[in-house]
Design an enzyme around this catalytic site. Sequence first.
Site, short mmCIF file in Angstrom:
data_model
loop_
_atom_site.label_atom_id
_atom_site.label_comp_id
_atom_site.label_asym_id
_atom_site.label_seq_id
_atom_site.Cartn_x
_atom_site.Cartn_y
_atom_site.Cartn_z
N ASP A 230 1.11 5.18 0.60
CA ASP A 230 0.39 6.26 1.28
C ASP A 230 1.17 7.56 1.08
O ASP A 230 1.93 8.00 1.94
CB ASP A 230 0.25 5.94 2.77
CG ASP A 230 -0.70 6.89 3.48
OD1 ASP A 230 -0.90 8.01 2.99
OD2 ASP A 230 -1.22 6.52 4.54
N TYR B 204 -11.66 11.81 6.17
CA TYR B 204 -11.66 12.29 7.55
C TYR B 204 -10.63 13.41 7.66
O TYR B 204 -9.93 13.72 6.68
CB TYR B 204 -11.34 11.16 8.54
CG TYR B 204 -10.26 10.20 8.10
CD1 TYR B 204 -8.93 10.60 8.04
CD2 TYR B 204 -10.56 8.89 7.73
CE1 TYR B 204 -7.93 9.73 7.63
CE2 TYR B 204 -9.57 8.02 7.31
CZ TYR B 204 -8.26 8.44 7.27
OH TYR B 204 -7.27 7.58 6.86
N ASP C 35 0.87 -1.18 0.00
CA ASP C 35 0.00 0.00 0.00
C ASP C 35 0.90 1.23 0.00
O ASP C 35 1.84 1.31 0.79
CB ASP C 35 -0.90 0.00 1.24
CG ASP C 35 -1.73 1.27 1.34
OD1 ASP C 35 -2.63 1.45 0.50
OD2 ASP C 35 -1.48 2.07 2.26
N GLU D 81 1.21 11.41 0.77
CA GLU D 81 0.42 12.59 1.14
C GLU D 81 1.23 13.86 0.87
O GLU D 81 1.95 14.33 1.73
CB GLU D 81 0.02 12.49 2.62
CG GLU D 81 -0.76 11.22 2.94
CD GLU D 81 -1.18 11.12 4.40
OE1 GLU D 81 -1.26 12.17 5.08
OE2 GLU D 81 -1.41 10.01 4.86
#
Length: 617
Positions: free
Chosen positions: A389, A459, A387, A391
């Site tokens: 991630d 979120y 995965d 950002e």
Amino acid sequence: MSTSTTPLRTRFRTRAAAGLTALIVPLAAMVGLASPAQAAESATASYTKSSDWGTGFEGKWTVKNTGTTTLNGWTVEWDFPAGTSVTSAWDADVTNSGNHWTAKNKSWAGSLAPGASVSFGFNGTGTGSPSGCKLNGGSCDGGSVPGDTPPTAPGTPSASTITDTSVKLSWTASTDDKGVKNYDVLRDGAKVATVTTPSYTDSGLTAGTDYSYSVQARDTADQKGPVSGARAVRTTGGSTDPGPGPGDQVKLGYFTEWGIYGRNYHVKNLDTSGSAGKITHINYSFGNVQGGKCTMGDSFAATDKAYTADQSVDGKADTWDQPLRGNFNQLRKLKAKHPNIKVLWSFGGWTWSGGFTDAVKNPAAFADSCYKLVEDPRWADVFDGIDLDWEYPNACGLSCDTSGPAAFKNMMQAMRAKFGTDNLVTAAITADATAGGKIDAADYAGAAAYSDWYNVMTYDFFGAWAKNGPTAPHSPLTSYPGIPQAGYTSADAIAKLKAKGVPAKKLLLGIGFYGRGWTGVTQKEPGGTATGPAAGTYESGIEDYKVLKTKCPANGTVAGTAYAHCGTDWWSYDTPATIASKMSWAKGQGLGGAFFWEFSGDTANGELVTAINNGLK
């Protein structure tokens, strides 16, 4: 900061991305160099202050070609007062001479077709606003008229008479001191019509497709006011594919490497809570990205920590000479007990995303390094894929990336080529659905062809980095009157990704097992003022659900998310009830399932995981 003490913020969105409502700066009042008509014939530049967290702010310029021929290249200039400056920028080359700042287009962003626009942003310090704006040497002509107040934001559109190819929209009218001239109707952030009355029927749509609509008013002086809230609409008809069938949905949770320290949360807790029998996947977070490669995060936690019998999944203690210990060995034992679970190794996160910029310069070499680490013979049986991630690609998180919109797709393509079809290749991605926001910054649709799914981080839209409020739910499912920033909702993010071409079954809805809160709040309902972040166990402004459910029980719901006002504290968080409604919504959207951050925020009997599992049956 060592991974043993890395706070939950390693996974959370940038406060600059989830900040205060944009403030339009009246640029026309600041310029007097070229005639407004001269600039208006070709291009305009407008400035917004996207967020302000006290010690700094995020600003964004938008250049739009308002002419009839292609604009080839642009330069925006402005002045800041002493004490205000740019500290980092993205999507443009920004330089300064004293207090005079100049931004020139990147090579891939200089050509603008008629009606097209492009944005670039920056982080800054100080409290001043730009003045003396020039675009290609002429007036920017992108702001307010001196002495004239812009129109108010229209009401969030309502949708009716939805068919396979059309939808009727209506909204509450704007007000203006000199009168409203017309409204621009925006579909997925792009203008599709200009009307003089507060209603419009959009036609020529695609059956079974998600769209997001908002409206912006213009007064008789041609000033634009704030954009309304967004309304998600799905046309009827379309494919007969119902999406994932019963039992096919992904139910994924993040397990944090550092949670074994201060939180005292171990792989065994997944089993004793009952959660292991109710999930399908675990993302082990995080591996680092440095020197163009995937690297180990905390090797002691991952492979070396010796577990005693009472801490171990199978009740057997580690020995001093066994080849693999730590979390990896405990995950191996968990998979033996629950063979349905698949485990992915997640790399990056908030703190370690800065390494992606160098890594994607050579995607094939980066993918090769990740494959060799994940498939190391010592633990290859533990992991079922990777995965990523990041950002954020071509945007800003803790650091800013300017790799271009294709970098993310190139990375995912290289990962798929290396890991093959027998391994999972996934990514956690932004949920910023604002016009020109982070979803628009990268080719998520193109990358989806190489991805099994995306974990959409729905979120951390709002939080106490805006220390004075307004209070708002950090994970709103839908928009609501008074939301601080249009486009910051789960529905808007999912609709935008679908509209760009990402298949619904490759999108997972994100749930936070924590709340975000303010203190110094007197108003129970959202929208109140505050004096700062509420106290939290590990970090101010954030607290686990397992604590909040008794410390500050929910006493209201807004936009599908619970909130609580107790004393002078105000918190928003998801409960089993709101999760149930969100899972129902996710199924109705045909999504591939849901994921959550992270296991240790749940109760000892895993009541939030249970709600996700029950809701996706």
